[in-house]
Scaffold this motif. Structure first.
Motif, PDB file in Angstrom:
ATOM      1  N   GLU A   1      18.474  67.499  33.566  1.00  0.00           N
ATOM      2  CA  GLU A   1      17.546  66.370  33.497  1.00  0.00           C
ATOM      3  C   GLU A   1      18.001  65.432  32.396  1.00  0.00           C
ATOM      4  O   GLU A   1      18.371  65.874  31.320  1.00  0.00           O
ATOM      5  CB  GLU A   1      16.135  66.877  33.162  1.00  0.00           C
ATOM      6  N   GLN A   2      17.954  64.149  32.666  1.00  0.00           N
ATOM      7  CA  GLN A   2      18.249  63.184  31.621  1.00  0.00           C
ATOM      8  C   GLN A   2      16.952  62.644  31.058  1.00  0.00           C
ATOM      9  O   GLN A   2      16.050  62.278  31.810  1.00  0.00           O
ATOM     10  CB  GLN A   2      19.066  62.033  32.187  1.00  0.00           C
ATOM     11  N   MET A   3      16.901  62.603  29.758  1.00  0.00           N
ATOM     12  CA  MET A   3      15.697  62.060  29.139  1.00  0.00           C
ATOM     13  C   MET A   3      15.578  60.573  29.492  1.00  0.00           C
ATOM     14  O   MET A   3      16.502  59.799  29.263  1.00  0.00           O
ATOM     15  CB  MET A   3      15.759  62.220  27.624  1.00  0.00           C
ATOM     16  N   PRO A   4      14.439  60.189  30.054  1.00  0.00           N
ATOM     17  CA  PRO A   4      14.268  58.761  30.364  1.00  0.00           C
ATOM     18  C   PRO A   4      14.365  57.918  29.092  1.00  0.00           C
ATOM     19  O   PRO A   4      13.921  58.347  28.028  1.00  0.00           O
ATOM     20  CB  PRO A   4      12.855  58.690  30.947  1.00  0.00           C
ATOM     21  N   GLU A   5      14.944  56.752  29.223  1.00  0.00           N
ATOM     22  CA  GLU A   5      15.173  55.898  28.067  1.00  0.00           C
ATOM     23  C   GLU A   5      13.874  55.594  27.321  1.00  0.00           C
ATOM     24  O   GLU A   5      13.834  55.553  26.105  1.00  0.00           O
ATOM     25  CB  GLU A   5      15.852  54.599  28.513  1.00  0.00           C
TER      26      GLU A   5
ATOM     27  N   VAL B   1      11.293  57.435  27.010  1.00  0.00           N
ATOM     28  CA  VAL B   1      10.897  58.594  26.201  1.00  0.00           C
ATOM     29  C   VAL B   1      11.725  58.632  24.923  1.00  0.00           C
ATOM     30  O   VAL B   1      11.207  58.857  23.825  1.00  0.00           O
ATOM     31  CB  VAL B   1      11.066  59.905  26.996  1.00  0.00           C
ATOM     32  N   TRP B   2      13.009  58.362  25.077  1.00  0.00           N
ATOM     33  CA  TRP B   2      13.866  58.363  23.896  1.00  0.00           C
ATOM     34  C   TRP B   2      13.439  57.269  22.911  1.00  0.00           C
ATOM     35  O   TRP B   2      13.395  57.484  21.703  1.00  0.00           O
ATOM     36  CB  TRP B   2      15.328  58.193  24.300  1.00  0.00           C
TER      37      TRP B   2
ATOM     38  N   ARG C   1      10.523  56.091  22.499  1.00  0.00           N
ATOM     39  CA  ARG C   1       9.288  56.513  21.852  1.00  0.00           C
ATOM     40  C   ARG C   1       9.568  57.553  20.769  1.00  0.00           C
ATOM     41  O   ARG C   1       9.047  57.470  19.656  1.00  0.00           O
ATOM     42  CB  ARG C   1       8.364  57.092  22.922  1.00  0.00           C
ATOM     43  N   LEU C   2      10.423  58.511  21.101  1.00  0.00           N
ATOM     44  CA  LEU C   2      10.709  59.567  20.136  1.00  0.00           C
ATOM     45  C   LEU C   2      11.457  59.015  18.928  1.00  0.00           C
ATOM     46  O   LEU C   2      11.156  59.367  17.788  1.00  0.00           O
ATOM     47  CB  LEU C   2      11.539  60.679  20.801  1.00  0.00           C
ATOM     48  N   SER C   3      12.418  58.138  19.172  1.00  0.00           N
ATOM     49  CA  SER C   3      13.155  57.641  18.008  1.00  0.00           C
ATOM     50  C   SER C   3      12.282  56.748  17.144  1.00  0.00           C
ATOM     51  O   SER C   3      12.436  56.737  15.928  1.00  0.00           O
ATOM     52  CB  SER C   3      14.477  56.979  18.382  1.00  0.00           C
TER      53      SER C   3
ATOM     54  N   ALA D   1       9.100  57.228  16.704  1.00  0.00           N
ATOM     55  CA  ALA D   1       8.263  58.166  15.940  1.00  0.00           C
ATOM     56  C   ALA D   1       9.059  58.770  14.790  1.00  0.00           C
ATOM     57  O   ALA D   1       8.558  58.913  13.675  1.00  0.00           O
ATOM     58  CB  ALA D   1       7.730  59.264  16.857  1.00  0.00           C
ATOM     59  N   LEU D   2      10.317  59.086  15.054  1.00  0.00           N
ATOM     60  CA  LEU D   2      11.148  59.666  13.994  1.00  0.00           C
ATOM     61  C   LEU D   2      11.454  58.631  12.920  1.00  0.00           C
ATOM     62  O   LEU D   2      11.461  58.941  11.733  1.00  0.00           O
ATOM     63  CB  LEU D   2      12.448  60.218  14.581  1.00  0.00           C
TER      64      LEU D   2
ATOM     65  N   PRO E   1       2.586  56.650  12.760  1.00  0.00           N
ATOM     66  CA  PRO E   1       3.642  56.281  13.700  1.00  0.00           C
ATOM     67  C   PRO E   1       3.600  54.796  14.020  1.00  0.00           C
ATOM     68  O   PRO E   1       2.542  54.172  14.003  1.00  0.00           O
ATOM     69  CB  PRO E   1       3.313  57.099  14.945  1.00  0.00           C
TER      70      PRO E   1
ATOM     71  N   THR F   1      17.895  61.723  13.641  1.00  0.00           N
ATOM     72  CA  THR F   1      17.877  61.049  14.941  1.00  0.00           C
ATOM     73  C   THR F   1      19.216  61.231  15.660  1.00  0.00           C
ATOM     74  O   THR F   1      19.259  61.408  16.874  1.00  0.00           O
ATOM     75  CB  THR F   1      17.556  59.553  14.766  1.00  0.00           C
TER      76      THR F   1
ATOM     77  N   ASP G   1      19.001  65.360  26.099  1.00  0.00           N
ATOM     78  CA  ASP G   1      18.817  65.702  27.508  1.00  0.00           C
ATOM     79  C   ASP G   1      18.453  67.182  27.680  1.00  0.00           C
ATOM     80  O   ASP G   1      17.605  67.526  28.501  1.00  0.00           O
ATOM     81  CB  ASP G   1      20.074  65.359  28.312  1.00  0.00           C
TER      82      ASP G   1
ATOM     83  N   TRP H   1      14.985  67.712  26.514  1.00  0.00           N
ATOM     84  CA  TRP H   1      14.081  67.138  27.518  1.00  0.00           C
ATOM     85  C   TRP H   1      13.940  68.088  28.707  1.00  0.00           C
ATOM     86  O   TRP H   1      12.841  68.313  29.212  1.00  0.00           O
ATOM     87  CB  TRP H   1      14.612  65.779  27.970  1.00  0.00           C
ATOM     88  N   ALA H   2      15.078  68.628  29.150  1.00  0.00           N
ATOM     89  CA  ALA H   2      15.043  69.525  30.302  1.00  0.00           C
ATOM     90  C   ALA H   2      14.157  70.735  30.020  1.00  0.00           C
ATOM     91  O   ALA H   2      13.330  71.138  30.856  1.00  0.00           O
ATOM     92  CB  ALA H   2      16.462  69.975  30.662  1.00  0.00           C
TER      93      ALA H   2
ATOM     94  N   GLN I   1       7.545  65.115  21.089  1.00  0.00           N
ATOM     95  CA  GLN I   1       7.235  64.345  19.884  1.00  0.00           C
ATOM     96  C   GLN I   1       6.625  65.246  18.806  1.00  0.00           C
ATOM     97  O   GLN I   1       7.030  65.190  17.650  1.00  0.00           O
ATOM     98  CB  GLN I   1       6.295  63.186  20.211  1.00  0.00           C
TER      99      GLN I   1
ATOM    100  N   LEU J   1       8.781  65.849  15.305  1.00  0.00           N
ATOM    101  CA  LEU J   1       8.205  65.479  14.006  1.00  0.00           C
ATOM    102  C   LEU J   1       8.086  66.719  13.130  1.00  0.00           C
ATOM    103  O   LEU J   1       8.351  66.682  11.934  1.00  0.00           O
ATOM    104  CB  LEU J   1       6.837  64.811  14.191  1.00  0.00           C
TER     105      LEU J   1
END
Lengths: 299, 209
Positions: free
Chosen positions: A66-70, A72-73, A75-77, A79-80, A96, B25, B33, B36-37, B54, B58
């Protein structure tokens, strides 16, 4: 898959998927395992079922990655990025970015200066005393600068005292840097009071910022390169970003954030012990949201 | 994250702990990926997966200094992610499991291609979501992600015997389904029928119209 359940008498009953799974995992006791194995030697149905297990395991192992949808990435980055850099003390309390952005629109009272007509404008009046304390002659005020300044866009604007300390703002030190910034203001006394009123022919940001574009020593002692920001753009950006209602900032400073020019805007929090710190791209020149960072710090 | 940071995982984590603002990061971006999987298959829902990730990242960001280096950084990250997924699912327990939409006519299982990979993967993902959370987590780690029983036990913080039995339970639930998918015209309670009918029909003989 038979419904029968008696691994102890495998000859009379088929093996269940559960028993076969346990057998495959080595979970059956010796006796049950022996019975199951014996049954499998002469029951084609159960043997066929057993053979499905390796096939299942193969199919699971071959599931497409599975590739992480852009989004989602992103959002996560974000938050980080809103997290403070790890320090033993851990100073800033961080909200956040997403929450900060929401807060900016929903919280009444956030804003720089509201003009009488509801137009919020920022005139950046550089108060160099943060970096050149003791040099009283360098202290600028809204009216001082206004007197000598041109106002090319002829927009009557409310002015707000800002500094351009060039401080290298960092997550880890934000708490103390903001405290220092806010505390620095009273030391330049009444001259840095907010000057508001749409009738005030305040300094244009270009004049005031241009006045201090030589390298300056920040409050933290770092030399920084001259700001290459277009003050008019900075003004439009910050005003546009923070919108209008009229809470007075505790401080505005131009410094750097992760090596980039940044406007640090400190606004009062509902809790008087705290302050909200917005770190913005002072020009809004970047492609994305101009908010680099948001944190609530103690005052 | 356009430029890959060349530093190895452990070095990135150490840099993060000593104040490098971008190291974490970079580390997460490199493994995004796979993380995520795991999150997606453990939770079975993209929203939950994103939320759990998330939470996890964090937490990992803040507690990076507790990483002792006796495990791989990826194992440590996966552990935090899996636990965040399980936590989130436990908290959402009152919410009923939302079944995936039924396989509709737009995506028929092709009897002529019972091993079609896309279809099979789709069905397996769908079946995974019907499993109890704990069983699914064990199965995903061992059979999908390829962790050993010992590693999975460490990740889930449970005894190896428990991991094995959860994984076995999960496999036992999935096997009949897989069997059915691979041999759609032959429901398991019907004796093996002649091959002719198996290949001429486009749905199982017992299927409703």
């Amino acid at each position: 898959m038979s419904q029968h359940h008696d691994p102890v008498h495998p000859d009379s009953d088929h093996l269940t998927a559960e028993v076969l799974a346990d057998l495959g995992m080595g979970l059956l006791d010796e006796t049950s395992a022996a019975h199951a194995e014996h049954h499998l030697t002469h029951c084609a149905d159960c043997a066929a079922l057993r053979d499905q297990f390796p096939a299942l395991v193969d199919a699971l192992a071959e599931l497409p990655s599975e590739q992480m949808p852009e989004q989602v990435w992103q959002r996560l980055s974000a938050a980080l990025a809103a997290e403070p850099v790890v320090t033993p003390e851990g100073s800033a309390t961080v909200v956040p970015l997403e929450a900060a952005r929401k807060r900016r629109w929903t919280r009444p009272g956030i804003g720089l200066v509201a003009g009488a007509a509801g137009v919020a404008l920022l005139g950046a009046i550089v108060v160099p005393s943060v970096m050149n304390s003791g040099n009283d002659s360098s202290v600028g005020t809204a009216s001082d600068t206004a007197a000598s300044g041109r106002a090319p866009n002829q927009v009557p604007m409310a002015a707000y005292a800002a500094t351009q300390s060039g401080t290298k703002y960092q997550e880890a030190a934000l708490d103390s840097q903001v405290t220092q910034l806010v505390e620095a203001r009273p030391r330049v006394n009444g001259d840095t009071e907010l000057v508001t009123g749409s009738g005030t022919p305040a300094a244009t940001p270009s004049e005031s910022i241009r006045a201090t574009t030589e390298p300056t020593e920040s409050a933290t002692g770092q030399k920084v390169a001259p700001m290459a920001t277009d003050p008019a753009a900075a003004q439009a950006c910050l005003v546009g970003y923070l919108q209008a209602p009229d809470v007075q900032p505790l401080a505005i400073d131009i410094g750097t954030w992760r090596g980039e020019p940044a406007a640090i805007i400190v606004l009062p929090n509902a809790d008087p012990e705290l302050a909200d710190v917005f770190v913005l791209d002072p020009t809004c020149a970047g492609p994305g949201d101009p908010l680099f960072y948001f944190a609530t710090v103690s005052r | 994250m356009t430029v890959e940071d060349p530093r190895p995982d452990a070095e990135l984590l150490a840099a993060h702990v000593s104040g490098d603002p971008t190291a974490f990061t970079s580390l997460v971006g490199r493994h995004r990926d796979r993380l995520w999987a795991v999150a997606l298959r453990t939770t079975g829902d993209p929203e939950d997966a994103a939320d759990a990730l998330q939470d996890a990242l964090l937490k990992a960001h803040r507690s990076a200094d507790s990483f002792r280096g006796d495990a791989q950084v990826t194992t440590w990250l996966h552990r935090i992610v899996v636990n965040a997924c399980l936590d989130r699912m436990r908290r959402a327990k009152s919410r009923p499991t939302v079944p995936l939409p039924e396989h509709d006519s737009a995506h028929p299982i092709e009897p002529s291609d019972p091993l079609g990979r896309r279809e099979l993967a789709w069905e397996i993902d769908r079946a995974l979501r019907t499993l109890p959370d704990d069983q699914r987590a064990a199965l995903v780690l061992i059979d999908v992600e390829g962790y050993s029983v010992e590693e999975a036990a460490q990740l889930l913080d449970i005894p190896t015997g428990t991991v094995k039995s959860r994984c076995a339970r999960a496999r036992a639930k999935l096997v009949p389904l897989l069997d059915h998918l691979r041999n759609p015209p032959e429901p398991d309670d019907v004796p093996v029928s002649d091959e002719r009918s198996a290949h001429l029909t486009d749905r199982p003989p017992g299927a409703q119209p």
